[in-house]
Enzyme design. Structure first.
Site, PDB file in Angstrom:
ATOM      1  N   SER A 199       1.005  -1.256  -0.172  1.00  0.00           N
ATOM      2  CA  SER A 199      -0.030   0.120   0.282  1.00  0.00           C
ATOM      3  C   SER A 199       0.875   1.359   0.095  1.00  0.00           C
ATOM      4  CB  SER A 199      -0.946   0.137   1.229  1.00  0.00           C
ATOM      5  OG  SER A 199      -1.727  -1.007   1.148  1.00  0.00           O
TER       6      SER A 199
HETATM    7  N1  SAH Z   1      -0.714  -4.817   4.379  1.00  0.00           N
HETATM    8  C1  SAH Z   1      -0.220  -5.070   2.940  1.00  0.00           C
HETATM    9  C2  SAH Z   1      -0.809  -4.758   1.815  1.00  0.00           C
HETATM   10  C3  SAH Z   1      -0.937  -6.013   0.798  1.00  0.00           C
HETATM   11  S1  SAH Z   1      -2.169  -5.776  -0.465  1.00  0.00           S
HETATM   12  C4  SAH Z   1       1.351  -4.493   2.804  1.00  0.00           C
HETATM   13  O1  SAH Z   1       1.520  -3.604   3.882  1.00  0.00           O
HETATM   14  O2  SAH Z   1       1.959  -4.861   2.113  1.00  0.00           O
HETATM   15  C5  SAH Z   1      -3.379  -6.876   0.164  1.00  0.00           C
HETATM   16  C6  SAH Z   1      -3.019  -8.199   0.412  1.00  0.00           C
HETATM   17  O3  SAH Z   1      -4.245  -8.894   0.954  1.00  0.00           O
HETATM   18  C7  SAH Z   1      -2.645  -9.077  -0.953  1.00  0.00           C
HETATM   19  O4  SAH Z   1      -1.590  -9.935  -0.534  1.00  0.00           O
HETATM   20  C8  SAH Z   1      -3.717 -10.158  -0.989  1.00  0.00           C
HETATM   21  O5  SAH Z   1      -3.319 -11.390  -1.403  1.00  0.00           O
HETATM   22  C9  SAH Z   1      -4.516 -10.008   0.405  1.00  0.00           C
HETATM   23  N2  SAH Z   1      -5.792 -10.722   0.633  1.00  0.00           N
HETATM   24  C10 SAH Z   1      -6.906 -10.370  -0.397  1.00  0.00           C
HETATM   25  N3  SAH Z   1      -7.874 -11.004   0.228  1.00  0.00           N
HETATM   26  C11 SAH Z   1      -7.418 -11.935   1.328  1.00  0.00           C
HETATM   27  C12 SAH Z   1      -8.292 -12.513   2.270  1.00  0.00           C
HETATM   28  N4  SAH Z   1      -9.647 -12.966   2.008  1.00  0.00           N
HETATM   29  N5  SAH Z   1      -7.575 -13.092   3.408  1.00  0.00           N
HETATM   30  C13 SAH Z   1      -6.231 -12.840   3.486  1.00  0.00           C
HETATM   31  N6  SAH Z   1      -5.591 -11.982   2.812  1.00  0.00           N
HETATM   32  C14 SAH Z   1      -6.217 -11.616   1.402  1.00  0.00           C
END
Ligand code: SAH
Length: 211
Positions: free
Chosen positions: A59
């Site tokens: 993000s």
């Molecule tokens: N907090 C992260 C943001 C990553 S983007 C950071 O600091 O880098 C969001 C992430 O959510 C992705 O890796 C995606 O695979 C995951 N995601 C999407 N749906 C999900 C779910 N139901 N349970 C767990 N992870 C999920």
């Protein structure tokens, strides 16, 4: 490495309205370039989201700072994060003294980030599963932060929040969402604040979008 770039980013975050000193201190300490692919390192301190593989992104720093400030975790509090991704948000929460539990649905990302936590010495509980179901073993949580955008607020997560606890979650369409900041007043009563115009990758799962 990148001390000047990191300080410039702190100034940008301040200009954009981030005031919480503990949040700014965590951003000063955590080296975002370690959470992005090698070829992206020189862009790590720009205030933009970056690709981290598997079609996912780390993000935008402002978004991480905004959500962390909204959640405002206190040392020792239990925080559940849905969407581990690069691990950057989890580490920021950990630096604030929270006991962090994080869930990622994609195995490769989960595996890679688990190794990074270990290498950097962070004690963060991580699990590979559908985060819309939550993590009942350690519930209730003082805070829940969802870093992917879903169509609704998962009921399971509402249940796993403690009374007085806060949840920060983007809700809306597949490309843009409104940030909802909920405080749990009683078992079935929530107070909600909203902020528009955020963009997250989709939350995929039982109480999210279908694949
Ligand atoms: N907090 C992260 C943001 C990553 S983007 C950071 O600091 O880098 C969001 C992430 O959510 C992705 O890796 C995606 O695979 C995951 N995601 C999407 N749906 C999900 C779910 N139901 N349970 C767990 N992870 C999920």
């Amino acid at each position: 490495m990148f001390e000047n770039e990191r300080e410039e980013l702190i100034q940008i975050l301040k200009t954009r309205g981030i005031r919480n000193e503990s949040v700014l201190a965590a951003f000063r300490k955590v080296e975002r370039h370690l959470f992005v692919p090698e070829i992206m390192r020189f862009n790590a301190y720009k205030d933009v989201a970056l690709p981290i593989g598997q079609g996912q992104t780390i993000s935008q720093p402002y978004t991480v700072a905004y959500m962390t400030e909204a959640l405002n975790p206190q040392p020792g509090q239990k925080v559940l994060e849905i969407g581990t991704g690069s691990g950057f948000q989890a580490v920021i929460l950990s630096e604030l003294g929270a006991r962090v539990f994080t869930i990622e649905r994609q195995f490769d990302l989960y595996n890679q980030t688990l190794k990074l936590f270990d290498k950097l010495g962070y004690k963060i509980a991580a699990r590979c599963s559908d985060g819309t179901i939550g993590w009942t073993e350690f519930a209730p949580y003082d805070g829940i932060i969802v870093t992917a955008g879903g169509p609704t607020i998962p009921e399971n997560l509402k249940k796993q929040l403690s009374i007085g606890g806060k949840m920060v979650i983007p809700v809306g369409g597949k490309t843009t969402q409104t940030m909802k900041i909920l405080t749990k007043i009683s078992e079935d009563k929530f107070e909600t604040r909203e902020a528009p115009y955020f963009a997250f990758v989709p939350l995929i799962g039982k109480e999210g979008w279908k694949e």
